[in-house]
Design an enzyme around this catalytic site. Structure first.
Site, short mmCIF file in Angstrom:
data_model
loop_
_atom_site.label_atom_id
_atom_site.label_comp_id
_atom_site.label_asym_id
_atom_site.label_seq_id
_atom_site.Cartn_x
_atom_site.Cartn_y
_atom_site.Cartn_z
N PHE A 106 -14.46 -5.34 0.81
CA PHE A 106 -15.50 -4.76 -0.03
C PHE A 106 -16.90 -4.99 0.55
CE2 PHE A 106 -12.52 -5.52 -3.85
CZ PHE A 106 -11.89 -4.30 -3.63
N PRO A 107 -17.23 -4.40 1.70
CA PRO A 107 -18.56 -4.62 2.30
C PRO A 107 -19.72 -4.13 1.44
CG PRO A 107 -17.36 -2.88 3.45
CD PRO A 107 -16.38 -3.55 2.54
N LEU A 108 -19.45 -3.23 0.49
CA LEU A 108 -20.50 -2.78 -0.43
C LEU A 108 -20.12 -3.07 -1.89
CD1 LEU A 108 -21.61 0.67 1.07
CD2 LEU A 108 -22.82 -1.51 1.16
N GLY A 109 -19.13 -3.91 -2.12
CA GLY A 109 -18.68 -4.18 -3.47
C GLY A 109 -19.58 -5.14 -4.21
N GLY A 110 -19.90 -4.83 -5.46
CA GLY A 110 -20.66 -5.74 -6.31
C GLY A 110 -22.16 -5.58 -6.23
N PHE A 111 -22.66 -4.55 -5.54
CA PHE A 111 -24.09 -4.33 -5.44
C PHE A 111 -24.63 -3.77 -6.77
CE2 PHE A 111 -25.46 -4.32 -0.82
CZ PHE A 111 -24.32 -4.95 -0.35
N TYR A 126 0.86 -1.18 0.00
CA TYR A 126 0.00 0.00 0.00
C TYR A 126 0.90 1.23 0.00
CZ TYR A 126 -3.87 -3.07 1.52
OH TYR A 126 -4.81 -4.06 1.63
N PRO A 167 -27.58 -1.56 -8.83
CA PRO A 167 -28.37 -0.39 -8.43
C PRO A 167 -29.64 -0.76 -7.67
CG PRO A 167 -27.53 -0.08 -10.65
CD PRO A 167 -27.21 -1.51 -10.26
#
Length: 289
Positions: A213-218, A63, A220
């Site tokens: 990625f807790p919100l990855g791939g959602f 990183y 719409p």
């Protein structure tokens, strides 16, 4: 609300850590490359996290590269006895900020020493072997050569525990024939649930699962549905997504990242958010849409 109250701690190797940790990736510059725009703010976030009770920090020397580990050292060294810093190896950054595989024995050994030097440690608590696969998705293939290299460094005392990142169940099984595995770090959240069976198997074995990625791939539609639930609960979608992960299984350790103290505080509130059985059922419907 309900009486459901997820456990606040879990064992990571032989250390007990808060299930709400902190991911340091966003402390580097844009694209996780170069220095942050505001180094003092990055230091403030780390110190605020520890002051709030976070004792599990996830990082890597790729990183930046080197940037986040150097900031962690500046902000927190000498480290408190209960702080567990987990790092990962298996990649390097190109001059163009590309993520490049670095999986040879020499590259993995160099990465371990880079982490030790930049964190100011004589032994790394946990090192995850990060397989590159399809970058954010695993692909099958033997990890015997790479994991054996880390197992040898563990035997030399440079590493205390080993983990895995971006791996398949078969690779987890293979690694466990080489050396003990204390955690697995994969893409997993409310709608990205390919690892459901793996989460449950690891829970039985007492092995931590660390989702990224807790919100990855959602989609719409899924994001809109989650936002409506969050509005009813007077919470943010990310808070609800984190609370769902905490409720999903007791072995899930969360590492949401941020470069803002205000956002850090919002994330930590998710630990106090209780989801009723009705809300959990409604969220399961979102996962299937």
């Amino acid at each position: 609300m309900t009486d459901l109250a997820p456990a606040k701690t879990f064992e990571l190797g032989d250390r007990t850590v808060s299930r709400m940790g902190y991911g340091a990736m966003q402390l580097a510059g844009p694209g996780v490359f170069g220095p942050p725009r505001d180094r003092a703010a990055a230091i403030a976030v780390l110190r605020a996290a520890v002051e709030a009770g976070v004792n599990h920090i996830d990082t890597s020397d790729f990183y930046g590269p080197h940037v986040t580990n150097q900031i962690i050292r500046e902000a927190l060294h000498p480290y408190t006895d209960d702080l567990v810093i987990v790092t990962k190896v298996g990649a390097v950054r190109g001059d163009d900020a590309a993520w490049l595989p670095a999986q040879s024995p020499a590259e993995l050994t160099r990465a371990v020493h880079d982490n030790l030097r930049n964190l100011g440690l004589e032994q790394l608590e946990v090192v995850n072997l990060r397989l590159m696969g399809d970058v954010h998705a695993p692909s099958e293939g033997s990890l015997e050569a790479q994991f054996s290299t880390l197992a040898q460094l563990r035997e030399q005392g440079l590493i205390r525990h080993l983990g895995l990142s971006n791996v398949t169940p078969a690779q987890v099984a293979e690694a466990r024939t080489i050396a003990p595995v204390v955690c697995v770090q994969n893409h997993y959240n409310l709608v990205h649930r390919a690892d459901d069976a793996l989460v449950e198997d690891l829970a039985i074995q007492g092995i931590a699962y660390v989702p990224f990625f807790p919100l990855g791939g959602f989609s719409p539609i899924q994001s809109d549905a989650l936002s409506r639930i969050a509005a009813r609960l007077e919470a943010s979608p990310l808070q609800v997504a984190l609370a769902w992960l905490l409720a999903r299984s007791p072995n899930l350790l969360l590492i949401p990242g941020t470069s803002s103290v205000a956002h850090l505080t919002e994330n930590l509130v998710a630990e106090r958010l209780r989801l009723s059985q009705d809300v959990l059922a409604e969220m399961d419907v979102i996962a299937g849409t």
